[in-house]
Structure formats: C-alpha cells, structure tokens
Design an enzyme around this catalytic site. Sequence first.
Site, PDB file in Angstrom:
ATOM      1  N   LYS A  97      67.764  39.718   1.859  1.00 10.68           N
ATOM      2  CA  LYS A  97      69.050  40.153   1.306  1.00 10.68           C
ATOM      3  C   LYS A  97      68.930  40.940   0.003  1.00 10.68           C
ATOM      4  CE  LYS A  97      72.459  37.813   3.787  1.00 10.68           C
ATOM      5  NZ  LYS A  97      71.756  36.813   4.633  1.00 10.68           N
ATOM      6  N   GLU A 119      81.387  39.361  -1.386  1.00 13.37           N
ATOM      7  CA  GLU A 119      81.790  38.192  -0.610  1.00 13.37           C
ATOM      8  C   GLU A 119      80.529  37.437  -0.218  1.00 13.37           C
ATOM      9  OE1 GLU A 119      80.897  40.950   0.869  1.00 13.37           O
ATOM     10  OE2 GLU A 119      79.718  40.200   2.552  1.00 13.37           O
ATOM     11  N   SER A 390      63.133  36.599   8.546  1.00 15.33           N
ATOM     12  CA  SER A 390      64.066  37.193   7.583  1.00 15.33           C
ATOM     13  C   SER A 390      64.193  36.390   6.297  1.00 15.33           C
ATOM     14  CB  SER A 390      65.443  37.373   8.229  1.00 15.33           C
ATOM     15  OG  SER A 390      65.893  36.155   8.795  1.00 15.33           O
TER      16      SER A 390
END
Length: 420
Positions: A97, A119, A390
């Site tokens: 991320k 968000e 990930s």
Amino acid sequence: MSTERERDGESGRTGTFGEYGGQYVPEALMPAVQELEDAYERYVLENEDGFMDEFRERMREFGGRPTPLQRADRLSERYDREIYLKREDLLHGGAHKLNNALGQVLLAKYMGKERIIAETGAGQHGTATAMAAAHLDMPCEIYMGRTDVNRQRPNVYRMRMNGAEVNPVEAGSGTLKEAINETMRDWATTVERTHYVIGSVVGPHPFPQMVRDFQAVIGKEARKQIQEQAGRLPDSVVACAGGGSNTMGTFHAFVPDDDVDLYAVEAGGSSLEIDEDEGLAPNSATLSTGTDGVLHGAMTKLLQSTEGQIMESHSVSAGLDYAGVGPELSHLVETGRVTPASVDDEVALNGFHRLSRLEGIIPALESSHALGYLEEAHEDLGDLVVVNVSGRGDKDLETVLEETEKRDLAAAPDVEVFDQ
Ligand SMILES: *Cc1c(COP(=O)(O)O)cnc(C)c1O
C-alpha cells in the site's frame, strides 16, 4: 508510459478501459478530478520537476525498494515446479500500500495542497497514508466507518501515532463504502487545499490509472528479477484482488507478454451463491460473479442487485471485502487477458498456515488467497510461477486464531499452540 487516452483513441472518452472506467462524479467534484488529471499527466507521466525521480528515491530510502523476488524452496518441492514469491510484505508498513500512498501524498505536495484525506476499511490504507503524510510533513485526516474503527483498533492507534486524525463515520453499516462516500463529500468542499488519497485502482479517472502506475513497480521489478534468477519469463503470475491495486501493480508489466498467464484471485467467502432478496453476497468475488454498474465514480463490475443496489460483501480478509473492483481489471477479464479465480475463506486460511509453516513467512489473509489458489490450481499454472505476497500477516493473527479454531483445518494440525 502511454495514457489510456492514447490506447483507447477510437472511443475518445477520458480514462476508459474498453467499457469500464470514466468519470461518473457529481458536478461539484469535476474541478477536483480535472485538476488531478492535469497534475497526473504532468508530474507522473511527464516527470515534470523530476517528480518520478523523487518518488523512486523515496521508495528506495524510506520504503525499502526493491523488494526481493524469492524462490520458495519448499513450495517448489511440494508442487514440483518453480515457485517464486514477490515479497511486498517486506515493504515499509508491511504491504504494497505504501507505493500508492507515498506517490499520492508526494503528488499532493507538488500540487501545492496543504491537507491529505483518505478513506480506510481494514485500516491498512489509512496506516500507509498516515505514514506517508508524516514522512512528508502533511496534515492528514482518515475517514473510517464506526464498525471498522471498533474492530480494527491497532490500526487506529497506528494512524494516530503517525499524527493522523481518525474520523469515525456513523452512517449505514459503518464500513468502507460509507467511509468512501464521506471522504468524497469532504473533498468536494475543500478541494482547493486538499488531496484525496484513494486506496486502490478504483474511483474516477485518473485514480485507477494513476494508482496502477504507482504500484506498477511491483511487476516491473518482478519481471526483471525472474529473468535474472530463472533465466526466463514465468508461465503464470498470481495475485489476490480486492480493489485490485496489488493485482494491477503486479500484472501491468506482464500484460504485453502474451505467453504469461495472469490470475486474479478474489475472496470466495463462504460461498459464491448470492442472496438477491436479502442484498447479501457471502463473498467478494466481483470479477467472477459481478455485473456492470457504476460505483465510486467508475463503470466497473459490481456485486449489486438487479435494481442496482450495492450488496454487502463478505470475506474473512477485511482488505478484500469490497463490492467493486478496478475498471482496468474488469476490462482485462472481459477481454480474456486476465483469468478471474476465487478461493473460499477456508482455502485462504490453509494457505496462511502453509506459507507460515513451510517458508517461515506469515502472509496477510489477503495474500493467503493467492497462496490458496496455488495449492488448488498449481497443475494448471505451468513450470515457473510468480506469486505476489502483497503483505504480511501480523495484523491478522487474531482473526486467524478465531477462524481456525472454528474449523478443523488440514494445514494447521496443531494450531492449539496459540492457546499456550
Ligand atoms: C489492501 C490489501 C489488499 C487488497 O487491496 P488491492 O487493492 O486489491 O491490492 C491486498 N493485500 C494486502 C496485504 C492489503 O493490505
């Protein structure tokens, strides 16, 4: 990098991938979206003022790039083929991320913005954004549904540690969908000084394309690393898909390689059956079971009722629990370039335990879906397979403990160790 506008020249619509994408936003948001589109083209696509050079340098020094591509010895033995893991779990923050969060916060700085909003659902994107904002000295506010605030305490604390303000959203079910709506509302009224860091390859153009470009470093590195380490391109590349940012990031460099098969593994939840009447989907398998519609500013595949009401999705993994998916991924599935797949909660939990035991890597529950698919489908994946890990699974230990105890999981024969 070519823009979609060039590639989709014949349709002439802005930011579309075949039928999907676009800018389905209220008029109040159009100036914001257009300003961002302009900044994206200048700084990201044309490297104005050396933006991309600074981005890459910060991802190296602050983020820890490049991440390794590691041969998984015991998985290779188990499946009798070569398995390589792209280790995004080793990126700062413990997941892919940061690639996107840092890219967007830096872009906001170049645009002269003074404030960051974002968000978050499970809290992973909020955490990455808060880290990036602290690193670049920008005030940051995170919108998070009340239900999520209550069930993701550690991430709320992490965001606050980094100086971000966390705003609970009371509306509706108090989860990601409501948090996105609230962030859009804030953005519409504060656009002159605020940038909205969206967390995946979703939303109106330019977000899906821009977030993909920030994440594309994953596949770019992996493509080079596999050629150096294995001497050739892989037969298949496997990644999990929620909104699809680690997925598009991993796939993008391989899309032109026709001989490389691409598999997007979604959350099959407890079942692929959908209850139309109750508006409930016991899964988040949007690419496999969704239909076309508009959500959060883009035309894409969605879990929705025949009347177009967005359904409540489900997955054991909070980060995959989203009723939409990125428009480019929808397009790549529609044209047959990407194969959609799904595994259920239990297969993902087994994937979690298997990687932890066999390789000494505790994967995120999201990533565990890709590993579960590897177990189920390895015979169809060829001799050389790259799987994107990930993120790391520290954040998921409590969920895994609870969910494993509810079941009798083959890959976790003596899971009672947790009880001691
Ligand atoms: C958020 C998250 C995902 C899902 O998001 P995508 O946009 O689909 O990549 C997957 N893995 C991890 C570790 C995450 O934190």
